[in-house]
Design an enzyme around this catalytic site. Structure first.
Site, PDB file in Angstrom:
ATOM      1  CB  SER A  43      -0.955  -0.048   1.198  1.00 43.41           C
ATOM      2  OG  SER A  43      -1.950   0.946   1.089  1.00 43.41           O
TER       3      SER A  43
ATOM      4  CD  GLU B 127      -2.516  -2.902  -3.808  1.00 43.02           C
ATOM      5  OE1 GLU B 127      -3.707  -3.041  -3.473  1.00 43.02           O
ATOM      6  OE2 GLU B 127      -1.765  -2.077  -3.264  1.00 43.02           O
TER       7      GLU B 127
ATOM      8  CG  HIS C 294      -5.457  -2.655  -0.022  1.00 44.84           C
ATOM      9  ND1 HIS C 294      -4.561  -2.355  -1.020  1.00 44.84           N
ATOM     10  CD2 HIS C 294      -5.185  -1.800   0.994  1.00 44.84           C
ATOM     11  CE1 HIS C 294      -3.784  -1.353  -0.627  1.00 44.84           C
ATOM     12  NE2 HIS C 294      -4.139  -1.005   0.589  1.00 44.84           N
TER      13      HIS C 294
END
Length: 295
Positions: A101, A204, A271
């Site tokens: 992330s 992502e 995630h």
């Protein structure tokens, strides 16, 4: 597996109970998780001031008794640290940095400086070893066991994926990338991401409407970040909301068209519940519906 890790909070603030649950999960796997009593000194939405987070990162790498440095969570703020990191200090005790992330930016810069990095679950996610149904707990356990194996020694792993449109029978190159919004936010800055030659770029994201994903990818494409890449591979896009009936893969393929890059989809990385780890910058090979990444 007996390992010791240093926990850091380089980005957003995390609820202390979530940190505690993550530590309990790591301990259940036989991992000693170390962190300062002042792991977090909240400032706005951040885990601490820039100086606090930098000091913590340097201290974690300099701890002679830990095998890795593990981010508690992502969120926002990691990019603020890049130009303040003393990379020579980190290189004195090279150990992998783990996270994903917002931590994507730190993984990329560790790799640029010859330091190991693992794109994998953040430490607080180990709380999932005790929560949810039995199937979910087993999935989380498997991902953390794979991550621990990557810390301990070079370990080859492979992942399923499918081609979206025409693609070569086989592709090989270093595997890089991570969170799309994070990478796009760096375009035009000194910390900007640029895929190395022949790279297989994993992307992502979470919670972004499709128009924001398209905008972020447009930034990467037209900012030159992907001009030397060989392919783009999509992980999960958890909670990302569509507009109409156009699938995300079609939007991505259209945006990548100026570069002529093949597109692959379906990686269990992101995630959502499925977030398998991979060693940042390791050699990858796409063939026969699998992405194999060397240890």
């Amino acid at each position: 597996m007996s390992l010791a890790v240093s926990l850091i909070a380089p980005s957003s603030f995390t609820a202390p109970e979530a940190v505690a649950a993550g530590i309990r999960g790591l301990e259940a796997l036989g991992v000693e998780a170390r962190c300062d009593a002042t792991l977090q000194a909240p400032e706005r939405y951040l885990a601490g001031s820039r100086a606090h987070r930098l000091a913590q990162l340097h201290a974690a790498f300099e701890d002679p008794d830990t095998d890795a440095v593990w981010a508690v969570r992502g969120g926002y703020g990691a990019a603020q640290l890049v130009d303040g990191i003393d990379w020579a200090r980190l290189a004195r005790r090279p150990k992998p940095l783990i996270g994903y992330s917002d931590v994507t930016v730190l993984l990329d810069h560790c790799h640029r400086h010859g330091l190991p990095a693992i794109h994998g679950p953040v430490a607080k996610a180990a709380g999932g070893l005790h929560d949810g149904d039995a199937e979910s707990r087993e999935i989380v356990r498997g991902q953390f066991e794979e991550t621990l194996a990557l810390i301990a020694r070079p370990t080859p792993l492979d992942y399923p994926l499918t081609a979206h449109g025409p693609a070569p029978a086989a592709l090989e190159g270093p595997v890089v990338g991570g969170n799309l919004a994070t990478l796009a936010s760096l375009v035009g800055t000194p910390a900007g991401f640029r895929a190395p030659p022949g790279a297989l770029v994993i992307l992502e994201d979470v919670g972004e409407p499709y128009y924001r994903l398209e905008r972020a990818l447009w930034q990467l494409v037209h900012g030159g970040a992907l001009e030397r890449a060989a392919a783009v591979c999509l992980g999960t896009f958890e909670g990302c909301t569509p507009y109409g009936e156009t699938p995300l893969e079609a939007i991505v393929a259209e945006t990548l068209a100026p570069l002529g890059l093949p597109l692959f989809c379906g990686l269990p990385i992101g995630h959502g519940l499925h977030n398998r780890p991979w060693r940042y910058g390791a050699a990858g090979r796409i063939a026969d519906g699998r992405l194999a990444i060397s240890g």
